[in-house]
Design a protein around this motif. Structure first.
Motif, mmCIF file in Angstrom:
data_model
loop_
_atom_site.group_PDB
_atom_site.id
_atom_site.type_symbol
_atom_site.label_atom_id
_atom_site.label_comp_id
_atom_site.label_asym_id
_atom_site.label_seq_id
_atom_site.Cartn_x
_atom_site.Cartn_y
_atom_site.Cartn_z
ATOM 1 N N GLY A 68 -17.119 -57.832 22.640
ATOM 2 C CA GLY A 68 -17.209 -58.827 21.354
ATOM 3 C C GLY A 68 -18.722 -59.270 21.276
ATOM 4 N N PHE A 69 -19.296 -59.478 22.453
ATOM 5 C CA PHE A 69 -20.452 -59.916 22.329
ATOM 6 C C PHE A 69 -21.317 -59.002 22.012
ATOM 7 C CE2 PHE A 69 -24.756 -59.622 24.578
ATOM 8 C CZ PHE A 69 -25.260 -60.851 24.413
ATOM 9 N N PHE A 70 -21.323 -57.628 22.652
ATOM 10 C CA PHE A 70 -22.256 -56.604 21.848
ATOM 11 C C PHE A 70 -21.905 -56.331 20.382
ATOM 12 C CE2 PHE A 70 -22.906 -55.465 26.477
ATOM 13 C CZ PHE A 70 -24.141 -55.887 26.496
ATOM 14 N N THR A 71 -20.912 -56.288 19.911
ATOM 15 C CA THR A 71 -20.641 -56.155 18.525
ATOM 16 C C THR A 71 -21.278 -57.077 17.877
ATOM 17 O OG1 THR A 71 -18.579 -55.001 19.004
ATOM 18 C CG2 THR A 71 -18.817 -55.662 16.760
ATOM 19 N N ILE A 72 -21.052 -58.603 18.033
ATOM 20 C CA ILE A 72 -21.681 -59.783 17.184
ATOM 21 C C ILE A 72 -23.120 -59.576 17.465
ATOM 22 C CG2 ILE A 72 -21.777 -61.989 16.740
ATOM 23 C CD1 ILE A 72 -19.569 -60.422 15.842
ATOM 24 N N PHE A 73 -23.841 -59.323 18.443
ATOM 25 C CA PHE A 73 -25.079 -59.198 18.718
ATOM 26 C C PHE A 73 -25.694 -58.317 18.130
ATOM 27 C CE2 PHE A 73 -28.430 -57.065 21.104
ATOM 28 C CZ PHE A 73 -29.309 -57.925 21.666
ATOM 29 N N GLY A 74 -25.428 -57.123 18.011
ATOM 30 C CA GLY A 74 -25.620 -56.035 17.200
ATOM 31 C C GLY A 74 -25.941 -56.288 15.778
ATOM 32 N N TRP A 75 -24.782 -56.625 15.266
ATOM 33 C CA TRP A 75 -24.625 -57.033 13.776
ATOM 34 C C TRP A 75 -25.366 -58.136 13.350
ATOM 35 C CZ3 TRP A 75 -23.915 -52.854 11.097
ATOM 36 C CH2 TRP A 75 -22.839 -52.017 11.517
ATOM 37 N N SER A 76 -25.357 -59.183 13.967
ATOM 38 C CA SER A 76 -26.193 -60.430 13.704
ATOM 39 C C SER A 76 -27.657 -59.938 13.935
ATOM 40 C CB SER A 76 -25.877 -61.368 14.566
ATOM 41 O OG SER A 76 -26.277 -61.495 16.140
ATOM 42 N N GLY A 77 -28.078 -59.165 14.876
ATOM 43 C CA GLY A 77 -29.451 -58.699 15.046
ATOM 44 C C GLY A 77 -29.853 -57.776 13.727
ATOM 45 N N ILE A 78 -28.973 -57.057 13.506
ATOM 46 C CA ILE A 78 -29.414 -56.302 11.953
ATOM 47 C C ILE A 78 -29.492 -57.062 10.636
ATOM 48 C CG2 ILE A 78 -28.247 -54.729 10.598
ATOM 49 C CD1 ILE A 78 -27.114 -53.127 12.832
ATOM 50 N N ALA A 79 -28.557 -58.304 10.626
ATOM 51 C CA ALA A 79 -28.426 -59.074 9.470
ATOM 52 C C ALA A 79 -29.752 -59.841 9.600
ATOM 53 C CB ALA A 79 -27.434 -59.982 9.608
ATOM 54 N N MET A 101 -19.523 -65.738 20.356
ATOM 55 C CA MET A 101 -18.193 -64.775 20.143
ATOM 56 C C MET A 101 -17.301 -64.596 21.539
ATOM 57 S SD MET A 101 -16.563 -62.863 17.991
ATOM 58 C CE MET A 101 -15.535 -61.613 17.847
ATOM 59 N N MET A 102 -18.256 -64.446 22.717
ATOM 60 C CA MET A 102 -17.568 -64.343 23.821
ATOM 61 C C MET A 102 -16.762 -65.818 24.211
ATOM 62 S SD MET A 102 -20.554 -62.651 26.602
ATOM 63 C CE MET A 102 -19.285 -62.622 27.981
ATOM 64 N N PHE A 103 -17.338 -66.555 24.144
ATOM 65 C CA PHE A 103 -16.614 -67.991 24.248
ATOM 66 C C PHE A 103 -15.481 -68.031 23.302
ATOM 67 C CE2 PHE A 103 -16.099 -72.630 23.318
ATOM 68 C CZ PHE A 103 -15.992 -73.183 24.803
ATOM 69 N N ALA A 104 -15.569 -67.637 21.936
ATOM 70 C CA ALA A 104 -14.516 -67.655 21.149
ATOM 71 C C ALA A 104 -13.369 -66.705 21.697
ATOM 72 C CB ALA A 104 -14.765 -67.709 19.865
#
Length: 192
Positions: A68-79, A101-104
């Protein structure tokens, strides 16, 4: 896409590769979850009672949370990169989003685990409960009878003995004062 990918900087490529790989793994995990497969947990039936059992602790670092961390990390970085933000701000925002995301996810799995119930009847929970005789119980432990009693939120019919000097009959109100090793309740009469 091949030309577009080659025209990207190394910084952009890292975010795209991270987002795509993590997204594929996340989709696989979701599919496995829906069809019943699990990668984080091993289900084991334990027949013993653990008095100090408090359930699953809050697990911040787990495989699902890292995905979850790497998924949101990647997409938020692209954004962030598409919005024209600097590299430093992009890294900061994507790390913060990934950690959130990890915490959630950790909180979600923690609270979901609290909703689970093993369904195992623990007769020690019947101690001091009040119930009603269902089938006659013989005096001085001479004959096993049954009582209707609420244990762990469910009305149950359980085998019982008594140390009273007279038989206990249907409708008598009793209180559980002990449980034998083989799971038979020892009850005492409350009404005369």
């Amino acid at each position: 896409m091949e030309l577009g990918f080659e025209m990207m900087t190394l910084f952009e490529k890292i975010y795209w590769v991270t987002a795509l790989i993590a997204s594929v793994i996340l989709i696989i995990l979701l599919l496995l979850t829906f069809i019943g497969g699990e990668m984080d947990e091993i289900d084991a039936d334990v027949d013993t009672e653990i008095d100090g059992d408090t359930g699953i602790d809050f697990q911040f670092l787990s495989f699902k949370n890292l995905v979850g961390f790497f998924t949101i990390f990647g997409w938020s970085g692209i954004a962030c990169l598409d919005s024209g933000l600097s590299r430093g701000i992009t890294v900061l925002i994507s790390v913060i989003c990934g950690l959130l995301m990890m915490f959630a996810m950790a909180a979600l799995f923690y609270y979901l685990s609290k909703l689970q119930s093993s369904g195992t009847l623990k007769l020690k929970n019947a101690l001091n409960q009040v119930g009603e005789v269902y089938l006659t119980i013989g005096a001085n432990r001479s004959n096993i009878g049954k009582v209707s009693i609420s244990v762990q939120g469910t009305l149950r019919e359980l085998e019982a003995l008594t140390e009273e000097d007279k038989d206990l009959h249907q409708g008598d109100v009793v209180k559980v004062k002990d449980v034998t090793e083989n799971g038979i309740l020892i009850v005492q009469l409350l009404n005369n």
